[in-house]
Scaffold this active site. Sequence first.
Site, PDB file in Angstrom:
ATOM      1  N   ASP A 216       0.823  -1.203   0.000  1.00  0.00           N
ATOM      2  CA  ASP A 216       0.000   0.000   0.000  1.00  0.00           C
ATOM      3  C   ASP A 216       0.863   1.262   0.000  1.00  0.00           C
ATOM      4  OD1 ASP A 216       0.817  -0.784   2.577  1.00  0.00           O
ATOM      5  OD2 ASP A 216      -0.720   0.428   3.535  1.00  0.00           O
TER       6      ASP A 216
ATOM      7  N   GLU B  94      -0.686  -1.878   5.226  1.00  0.00           N
ATOM      8  CA  GLU B  94       0.197  -1.798   6.400  1.00  0.00           C
ATOM      9  C   GLU B  94       0.096  -0.435   7.063  1.00  0.00           C
ATOM     10  OE1 GLU B  94       3.307  -0.782   8.953  1.00  0.00           O
ATOM     11  OE2 GLU B  94       3.215   0.101   6.943  1.00  0.00           O
TER      12      GLU B  94
END
Length: 407
Positions: A81, A139
């Site tokens: 991400d 995350e």
Amino acid sequence: MKEQLMKMLEERKEEMITIRRYLHQYPELSFKEANTANYIANFYEGKDVDIARNVGNGYGIVVTIKGENPGKTIALRADFDALAIKEETDVPFKSKNDGVMHACGHDGHTAYLMILADCLIQLKSSLSGTIKIIHQHAEETPPGGAKSILDSGILDDVDHIFGTHLFPTESTGTVGYNSEYSMAGRSGFNLGIQGAGGHGSSPHLANDPIVAGAHFVTAIQTIISRRLNPFDTGVITVGSFDGKGARNVIKDRVELEGDARYMSVETRQIIETEMHRIVKGIEAEFAVECDFTYVNDYPPLYNHPEITEFVKSTLEKVDDLDIKQVIEFPKFSGSEDFAYYLEKIPGTFFYIGCKPKGVEKVYFNHHPKFDIDEDSLLVAAKSVGHVVCSYFEQYNYSQFEKTIEIK
């Protein structure tokens, strides 16, 4: 196998860079990484592996590589991400998604692990055991993706887990490690204080929540200075105090937000308990009503000493020109949801230097000018590859298991 793997990785270095640059141009925020997940999953389609998609609470992917012979099961993880940051670098592969940027190196993590995994798939006939490749979503944003992937049960058979992170504080070729509690846990809090509004000329007819809020800001710092052992690490930050109004008006309500960080579960518990105690005291002392929310996000990251030592000694012994030094990194007060894996599975999280060459100023992770030396991708792939090969070929598992204790 190790010699074959290293040669394959060296030959595919440019492919790692190409993947990283593609991902860098098309970053996606946590829990919104549909296109990134498709790109990763499509890379593995048609290969001799099991692919699990949409694992956990988002777009997690777990690829299982089964060796020719039975043995231990390990997991390797990379996150994919990005962050809500407008990129300010001058690279030709700059983000095309306005206001979103890979400013923490997750594009590099994904790129090196994809190529490493593909090489391991081609060498699976030499493997005695199983490798699970975790491409993890989200995350950066709590609750994160790690815990939900664990809760799915897909990693229940994993014996040990390894993860890495790119850091620009050290030059390419440097691998860093740290044992035991190595990265901070994180909690967030919101406090609404309801008082009674009024005119600044008549404070006795009002009940000022700004005064109560100011006392809260000061009082919570005594948790660090007077409630924690001086040798323990903790920090509390109030990052937002919304009390804006007119200069001669006493507001009726203020809102505060902040976070706490700590290096042990015990410290986390002390801070949380004392925060609630102080809020109750403010209600009594200032005759206000408080709406207090305190949420524990990521736990402290605990690197298991025996496994950390295994990684350290393995990489110190390798004869590899790309791995120039192995050093102990200082403990880091940032947070990382890899900590959830380590609560359940013995493992370690280590660091790969990626300081850009020839620059006057280095920008740390989460900065809009963050960049990496792309040579570090090969270092990351080879470091993890050396660990994987040594794990399956050399480690004394019976002794290893007896010394592991989950914290």
